[in-house]
Enzyme design. Structure first.
Site, PDB file in Angstrom:
ATOM      1  N   ASP A 184      -9.568  -0.327  -8.817  1.00  0.00           N
ATOM      2  CA  ASP A 184      -8.190  -0.703  -9.147  1.00  0.00           C
ATOM      3  C   ASP A 184      -7.278   0.519  -8.986  1.00  0.00           C
ATOM      4  O   ASP A 184      -7.631   1.481  -8.327  1.00  0.00           O
ATOM      5  CB  ASP A 184      -8.112  -1.261 -10.575  1.00  0.00           C
ATOM      6  CG  ASP A 184      -8.710  -0.300 -11.602  1.00  0.00           C
ATOM      7  OD1 ASP A 184      -9.067   0.850 -11.238  1.00  0.00           O
ATOM      8  OD2 ASP A 184      -8.813  -0.693 -12.775  1.00  0.00           O
ATOM      9  N   ASP A 185      -6.114   0.486  -9.597  1.00  0.00           N
ATOM     10  CA  ASP A 185      -5.162   1.578  -9.415  1.00  0.00           C
ATOM     11  C   ASP A 185      -5.334   2.675 -10.455  1.00  0.00           C
ATOM     12  O   ASP A 185      -4.369   3.222 -10.975  1.00  0.00           O
ATOM     13  CB  ASP A 185      -3.731   1.029  -9.463  1.00  0.00           C
ATOM     14  CG  ASP A 185      -3.492   0.070  -8.323  1.00  0.00           C
ATOM     15  OD1 ASP A 185      -4.039   0.321  -7.230  1.00  0.00           O
ATOM     16  OD2 ASP A 185      -2.789  -0.928  -8.528  1.00  0.00           O
TER      17      ASP A 185
END
Ligand code: WTA
Length: 692
Positions: free
Chosen positions: A562-563
């Site tokens: 993810d980020d």
């Protein structure tokens, strides 16, 4: 059953049957192997013989029971703790499937207990009163301090009484902003004793980040100290708190008590900025209170603490853990993953400001009656031999740290290690990010003298405790693999569509059902809890990590999908860094990606576009970095700022991070398809500016 959560069980059985798992003395098999997956490192016979889990067979027995009869398995363990009143039925209940309603996890509901009582009173009463609970090593070498279990209990009780007297009640939040001095675990335990919910904020966070957390959890009190020395630097923590309290007041959150410990070796009280009426010196008030304090008995599902962690939006998530399940889980994982024996001296280098410090500096070890080392300073001060100096000084037997430290010490050379005998060491541990095989081997061979198994523990703030971890002595390790799931944990690897993949594969790492240490919600935002963790792959908890399972069933964590960037084992949301950058008046837009970093694991690479007409300069670069330090903390400072006249975007305006990652890592011939970009020229431009 042949469901996939037993696949590793079958693999271990097969390895055992094929004679691959046996008590061969510890050797790292030659480097000439076909692949890293083939490298097996065996625990030595004697270690295994004395281990709590001495063989794959024993593990398999326990593991099978833990997933087939979780209620029975965990009840038996929970019974070893003190409960004022036993839990009701069912032992646990869960809804893990968002499609069936709200996600809900409960363990030992109706059970009445107190984790502080189980950490301290229980140990004092069972003959450990005079055992050292904490050895404290200050930043500057040459002195030390310690507390026995009885003394620790007394200190905790005094603070608990003080807090109660100031009106802190069960369920109230208390923010703790302290460095690694003994008062930090004391503060956590004191809160737990009176049922207050602690929220420790890592003392490397900036005033703004601290304020944000204060506004979110609205504490009655903030506990801090005036300053701390880290290496040769003095950091004035109290001033950061002052600024944070001014900031949080703007949002209407007024904190009228700031209990401040005078950390004399860093700063005298005379030099400390003071706000009469709000600020109180810890040493002036706390020691006057009685050394015994009635315990506030709480339900197993009453909240124990909040710990903020980064996610994929700018707003940190308040991970909430409750009492009973967390207690049982941290104690049990600590015991088995480190093969804990009462004679061990345990040192975890993590700061209590992170989950590792919560579960494996404070709660897990103290619940086991262990002697822990708390270290205030920096591991390379006064030189890179400091850790081994401390290991020898306290005869540390279990040493738990992060790959980033291993890599940085490895770079400094073996002599700093070999200068010290380190004879006491018997188990090593690693956490925070994948440990690369070469760092693993150095840790094993040089630090551990080729005799100490390494527990490479995979877990998260959200999981409360270890999820995938070696059990030293039970099976051979593979450098870089966290090996197999802990008792009660059913990991699954799923594809993009959320379908479980069996056998050898890679994909997204999820978990199939609850475990006692699981977080119960995100504070004040259950919807975000469900959206982030349970909606991406309905029916499962989604970890945010990528993972590979090899032919022998070993798990290999491959990093966040993810980020979130993992810098020196610290989780940082790209969105947080971006929002700090764009708050700079001259920055128009920012896009942050992770890049490989030799020591930190990942570094932060920031693309920035500037406000029209503003020229890019070295000064501006520095001031952008400064902005991030101010807004988040020094640990989140970008390693590289890349001036971008424009960012690669799709026609619908979405930034194409895939391309930015390739540019950041200079994999310029792997840019892939750029034809869908609104303006393909942007890419050329960016490449041209790469080394400015
Ligand atoms: C990463 C820290 C590989 C992972 C306990 C996870 C790891 C994130 C390991 C959680 C490991 C932690 N091997 N990766 N042994 N341990 N991670 O919440 O990406 O600060 O999702 O908890 O660290 O970080 P957190």
């Amino acid at each position: 059953t042949t469901t996939s959560h037993f696949s590793h069980v079958e693999s271990i059985s097969k390895l055992s049957a094929a004679g691959k798992i046996s008590g061969v003395n510890a050797v790292v098999l030659g480097e000439a192997l076909a692949s890293e997956e083939d490298e097996l490192v065996f625990p030595n016979d004697e270690f295994s013989r004395q281990a709590l889990v001495p063989s794959p067979k024993k593990y398999l027995e326990m593991y099978k029971r833990s997933v087939e009869d979780p209620a029975g398995f965990w009840s038996d363990i929970a019974s070893q703790f003190y409960w004022k009143q036993k839990w009701g039925r069912p032992v646990f209940s869960e809804n893990f499937d968002v499609r069936k309603g709200n996600v809900k996890i409960e363990w030992f509901k109706g059970g009445i207990t107190n984790i502080c009582y189980n950490c301290l009173d229980r140990n004092v009463e069972s003959g450990n009163a005079d055992k050292i609970a904490i050895y404290w090593e200050p930043n500057d070498p040459g002195s030390q301090d310690s507390l026995t279990y009885f003394q620790l209990l007394q200190r905790v009780c005094q603070l608990a009484n003080y807090l109660k007297d100031k009106g802190v009640k069960k369920g109230d939040a208390v923010v703790i902003y302290l460095p690694m001095i003994m008062e930090l675990p004391i503060a956590m335990l004191a809160c737990a004793r009176i049922g207050a919910v602690h929220s420790v904020v890592f003392a490397g966070f900036s005033a703004e980040s601290l304020a944000q957390r204060i506004v979110d959890c609205k504490p009655k009190v903030v506990l801090t100290c005036n300053a701390v020395k880290r290496g040769s630097k003095v950091i004035t923590l109290k001033e950061i708190v002052d600024a944070a309290l001014v900031e949080s007041a703007k949002s209407g959150i007024l904190v009228d008590l700031c209990l401040t410990y005078e950390n004399k070796s860093a700063m005298k009280r005379e030099s400390t900025k003071w706000r009469e009426g709000r600020d109180v010196w810890w040493q002036d008030v706390v020691p006057k209170y009685p050394t015994t304090c009635e315990v506030e008995w709480v339900d197993a599902e009453d909240p124990l603490f909040l710990l903020y962690t980064s996610g994929s939006t700018g707003k940190p998530k308040g991970v909430l853990h409750t009492t009973g399940g967390y207690m049982v889980y941290t104690a049990t994982t600590f015991k088995y993953a480190f093969d804990y024996k009462p004679s061990d001296i345990y040192w975890c280098t993590a700061d209590c400001g992170w989950i590792t410090g919560h579960s494996y500096v404070t709660y897990g070890p103290l619940l086991n009656g262990a002697t822990i080392v708390v270290f205030e300073g920096a591991p390379n001060y006064p030189d890179s031999g400091r850790c081994w100096d401390i290991v020898d000084k306290f005869k540390v037997t279990i040493f738990y740290t992060a790959p980033t430290l291993v890599r940085s010490l490895m770079r400094d050379g073996d002599e700093y290690v070999t200068r010290y005998p380190r004879k006491s060491l018997r188990v090593l541990g690693s956490v925070g990010e994948p440990i690369n095989p070469s760092a693993w081997r150095w840790f094993f061979n040089v630090v551990g003298g080729s005799r100490c198994p390494i527990s490479d523990t995979w877990w998260q703030t959200e999981t409360g405790g270890f999820m995938i971890t070696p059990l030293p002595g039970a099976w051979p390790q593979k450098p870089g693999s966290a090996t197999f799931p802990f008792f009660g944990v059913q990991p699954v690897i799923v594809d993009e569509k959320g379908a479980e993949i069996e056998g050898e594969c890679s994909g997204y790492l999820c978990v199939k059902s609850s475990w006692p240490g699981a977080f119960r919600t995100l504070y004040g935002d259950h919807e975000r809890y469900e959206t982030t963790y349970f909606k991406p792959f309905p029916g499962y908890y989604f970890s945010g990590d990528g993972c590979r399972r090899d032919k022998d069933g070993y798990y290999w964590l491959t990093g966040r999908v993810d980020d979130v960037i993992n810098v020196s084992g610290h989780r940082i949301g790209t969105a947080e860094v971006e929002s700090a950058l764009v708050s700079h008046p001259q920055c128009a837009e920012a896009a942050v990606v992770g890049i490989e970093h030799e020591v930190k694991g990942q570094g932060i690479y920031a693309f920035v576009t500037l406000v029209d007409g503003v020229p890019y300069s070295d000064e501006l670069r520095k001031s952008l970095i400064h902005k991030v330090r101010n807004q988040i903390g020094a640990f989140a400072a970008p390693d590289k700022v890349h001036w971008a006249p424009g960012l690669p975007k799709t026609r619908s305006g979405k930034i194409m991070r895939r391309i930015l990652r390739k540019i950041a890592s200079r994999q310029l011939n792997e840019l892939g398809d750029t034809s869908t970009l609104a303006d393909p020229n942007v890419v050329e431009q960016l490449i041209a500016l790469a080394d400015r």
